[in-house]
Design a protein around this motif. Structure first.
Motif, mmCIF file in Angstrom:
data_model
loop_
_atom_site.group_PDB
_atom_site.id
_atom_site.type_symbol
_atom_site.label_atom_id
_atom_site.label_comp_id
_atom_site.label_asym_id
_atom_site.label_seq_id
_atom_site.Cartn_x
_atom_site.Cartn_y
_atom_site.Cartn_z
ATOM 1 N N GLU A 263 1.247 43.200 -4.028
ATOM 2 C CA GLU A 263 1.182 44.266 -2.679
ATOM 3 C C GLU A 263 0.889 44.164 -1.547
ATOM 4 O O GLU A 263 1.598 44.933 -0.482
ATOM 5 N N SER A 264 0.713 42.428 -0.921
ATOM 6 C CA SER A 264 0.965 42.359 0.395
ATOM 7 C C SER A 264 1.818 42.155 1.031
ATOM 8 O O SER A 264 2.629 42.284 2.394
ATOM 9 N N VAL A 265 2.936 42.857 0.163
ATOM 10 C CA VAL A 265 4.805 43.441 0.383
ATOM 11 C C VAL A 265 4.942 44.545 1.619
ATOM 12 O O VAL A 265 5.945 44.934 2.289
ATOM 13 N N MET A 266 3.227 45.258 1.310
ATOM 14 C CA MET A 266 3.365 46.377 2.296
ATOM 15 C C MET A 266 2.513 45.960 3.703
ATOM 16 O O MET A 266 3.458 46.612 4.687
ATOM 17 N N ALA A 267 1.542 45.094 3.524
ATOM 18 C CA ALA A 267 1.832 44.010 4.945
ATOM 19 C C ALA A 267 3.087 43.965 5.701
ATOM 20 O O ALA A 267 3.251 43.529 6.802
ATOM 21 N N LEU A 268 4.303 43.254 4.538
ATOM 22 C CA LEU A 268 5.357 42.861 5.089
ATOM 23 C C LEU A 268 6.119 43.504 5.787
ATOM 24 O O LEU A 268 7.078 43.834 6.904
ATOM 25 N N GLN A 269 6.223 44.590 5.524
ATOM 26 C CA GLN A 269 6.766 46.486 5.177
ATOM 27 C C GLN A 269 6.586 46.227 6.981
ATOM 28 O O GLN A 269 7.580 47.468 8.053
ATOM 29 N N ILE A 270 5.072 46.771 7.174
ATOM 30 C CA ILE A 270 4.925 46.991 8.492
ATOM 31 C C ILE A 270 5.074 46.239 9.784
ATOM 32 O O ILE A 270 5.215 45.986 10.599
ATOM 33 N N LEU A 271 5.669 44.979 9.379
ATOM 34 C CA LEU A 271 5.461 43.831 10.381
ATOM 35 C C LEU A 271 7.401 44.099 10.278
ATOM 36 O O LEU A 271 7.703 44.274 11.260
ATOM 37 N N VAL A 272 7.907 44.253 9.151
ATOM 38 C CA VAL A 272 9.202 44.653 9.132
ATOM 39 C C VAL A 272 10.669 45.139 9.457
ATOM 40 O O VAL A 272 11.696 45.366 10.585
ATOM 41 N N TRP A 273 9.785 46.121 9.561
ATOM 42 C CA TRP A 273 10.438 47.722 10.189
ATOM 43 C C TRP A 273 10.578 47.477 11.366
ATOM 44 O O TRP A 273 10.981 47.922 12.145
ATOM 45 N N PRO A 274 9.432 47.402 11.752
ATOM 46 C CA PRO A 274 9.752 48.095 13.527
ATOM 47 C C PRO A 274 10.976 47.104 14.277
ATOM 48 O O PRO A 274 11.068 46.804 15.034
ATOM 49 N N VAL A 275 10.863 45.692 13.361
ATOM 50 C CA VAL A 275 11.313 44.632 14.036
ATOM 51 C C VAL A 275 13.403 44.885 13.748
ATOM 52 O O VAL A 275 14.080 44.643 14.771
ATOM 53 N N GLY A 276 13.041 45.750 12.322
ATOM 54 C CA GLY A 276 14.511 45.672 12.045
ATOM 55 C C GLY A 276 14.883 47.120 13.232
ATOM 56 O O GLY A 276 16.428 47.205 13.563
ATOM 57 N N PHE A 277 14.390 47.900 13.435
ATOM 58 C CA PHE A 277 14.566 49.567 14.146
ATOM 59 C C PHE A 277 14.335 48.806 15.439
ATOM 60 O O PHE A 277 14.808 50.026 16.666
ATOM 61 N N LEU A 278 13.527 48.378 16.252
ATOM 62 C CA LEU A 278 13.335 48.146 17.502
ATOM 63 C C LEU A 278 14.606 46.997 17.677
ATOM 64 O O LEU A 278 13.790 45.763 18.395
ATOM 65 N N SER A 279 15.723 47.246 17.672
ATOM 66 C CA SER A 279 17.136 46.519 18.166
ATOM 67 C C SER A 279 17.899 47.959 18.136
ATOM 68 O O SER A 279 18.129 49.038 18.396
ATOM 69 N N ASN A 280 19.110 46.836 18.364
ATOM 70 C CA ASN A 280 20.309 47.906 18.792
ATOM 71 C C ASN A 280 21.320 47.806 17.722
ATOM 72 O O ASN A 280 22.425 48.756 17.197
ATOM 73 N N ALA A 281 20.787 47.853 16.094
ATOM 74 C CA ALA A 281 21.406 48.195 15.363
ATOM 75 C C ALA A 281 21.833 50.187 15.260
ATOM 76 O O ALA A 281 23.159 50.416 14.609
ATOM 77 N N PHE A 282 21.174 50.317 15.337
ATOM 78 C CA PHE A 282 21.235 51.958 15.626
ATOM 79 C C PHE A 282 21.531 53.028 17.271
ATOM 80 O O PHE A 282 23.054 53.882 17.003
ATOM 81 N N VAL A 283 21.398 52.494 17.933
ATOM 82 C CA VAL A 283 20.943 53.264 19.765
ATOM 83 C C VAL A 283 21.363 51.631 20.345
ATOM 84 O O VAL A 283 21.071 50.056 19.886
#
Length: 286
Positions: free
Chosen positions: A194-214
């Motif tokens: 169930e700790s995967v939820m905490a991992l998502q909280i860390l990984v998703w901001p890192v993924g979107f705070l990038s030049n991937a989409f804009v």
């Protein structure tokens, strides 16, 4: 002896081996490679027998690509065609988000006692984690193939030639390998799946705070600087450069020299988390 399989789909394929590791360095290395390959086959057999998770991950990655390209593409301010800007970003983003499946698989085996059973067997101490990394890397190759086919069907094209294109895919897999070892280590230290939820909280901001989409140039100055130095952004920028696709315009060093950071960031992560993962696995019962 050969490590018993967790899945009945596999059977021992090598001669019995002594319980103690071989004495010579070459023999120990061969012992470790055989055990790691056995564990890789075990994980691949699980996906063959239960392909639902693999198919779901593929569909999610394709959905993200199509959603941003078809729904949001017209509103994005980027240089050139948005598909050519988007596809390298989604390819790299998928390599980072794969950390969640690696984390879940490692931690689930740990929570169910499967890892403890493996540790009781006469096998190389690195075999379980190396086998997991190898299987997940092969899965990532399938994901890259599916996304590449989707991108080509949508109008994306690499323009850099065969060698630069292959180099770009090599950088993507290098990033995935780095994320694999981060995911394996976190999976070994987390308290439960169930700790995967905490991992998502860390990984998703890192993924979107990038030049991937804009382009980072469209962000506030301090936020754009963070996005430029994101390890994901380095791989995205390098693959766009190698594919011959448009990237973001900036005079910063990381924007004008994208390949070197795309190599350095994953190598640093592997250098840190690979030994940490092996050490953590060997010290699980302490």
């Amino acid at each position: 002896m050969t490590v018993p399989m967790a899945s009945s789909a596999l059977s021992p394929s090598s001669a019995p081996r002594p319980a103690e590791p071989p004495a010579t360095t070459v023999s120990r290395l061969r012992w470790a490679v055989v055990d790691a390959w056995t564990m890789t086959r075990r994980d691949l057999a699980h996906w063959t027998n239960q392909p639902g998770m693999l198919v779901a991950n593929l569909l999610f990655s394709v959905m993200v690509l199509l959603m941003f390209g078809l729904l949001f593409g017209g509103a994005m301010a980027v240089p050139g065609d948005y598909w050519e800007f988007l596809v390298p970003g989604v390819l790299a983003l998928t390599m980072v988000f794969g950390i969640e499946s690696t984390f879940t698989a490692v931690n689930t085996d740990l929570a169910r006692g499967v890892t403890d059973r493996f540790r009781s067997l006469p096998m190389a101490g690195s075999a379980v984690v190396v086998g997991r990394a190898s299987a997940d890397l092969l899965s990532s190759v399938v994901t890259l193939a599916a996304l590449t086919a989707t991108g080509l069907a949508a109008g994306w094209q690499p323009h850099g030639g065969l060698a630069p294109t292959l180099a770009a895919f090599g950088l993507l897999l290098l990033l995935r390998l780095a994320m694999l070892w981060v995911g394996i280590y976190l999976g070994l230290v987390a308290r439960g799946p169930e700790s995967v939820m905490a991992l998502q909280i860390l990984v998703w901001p890192v993924g979107f705070l990038s030049n991937a989409f804009v382009s980072p140039a469209t962000m506030p100055g301090w936020l754009g600087a963070l996005a430029e130095w994101n390890p994901l952004s380095a791989t995205v920028a390098a693959t766009r450069d190698l594919f011959g696709n448009p990237g973001w315009t900036s005079d910063s060093w990381v924007a004008t020299h994208p390949v070197l950071p795309a190599l350095v960031w994953p190598v640093l992560l592997i250098a840190v988390f690979f030994p940490l993962s092996i050490r953590r696995y060997r010290r699980l019962s302490r």
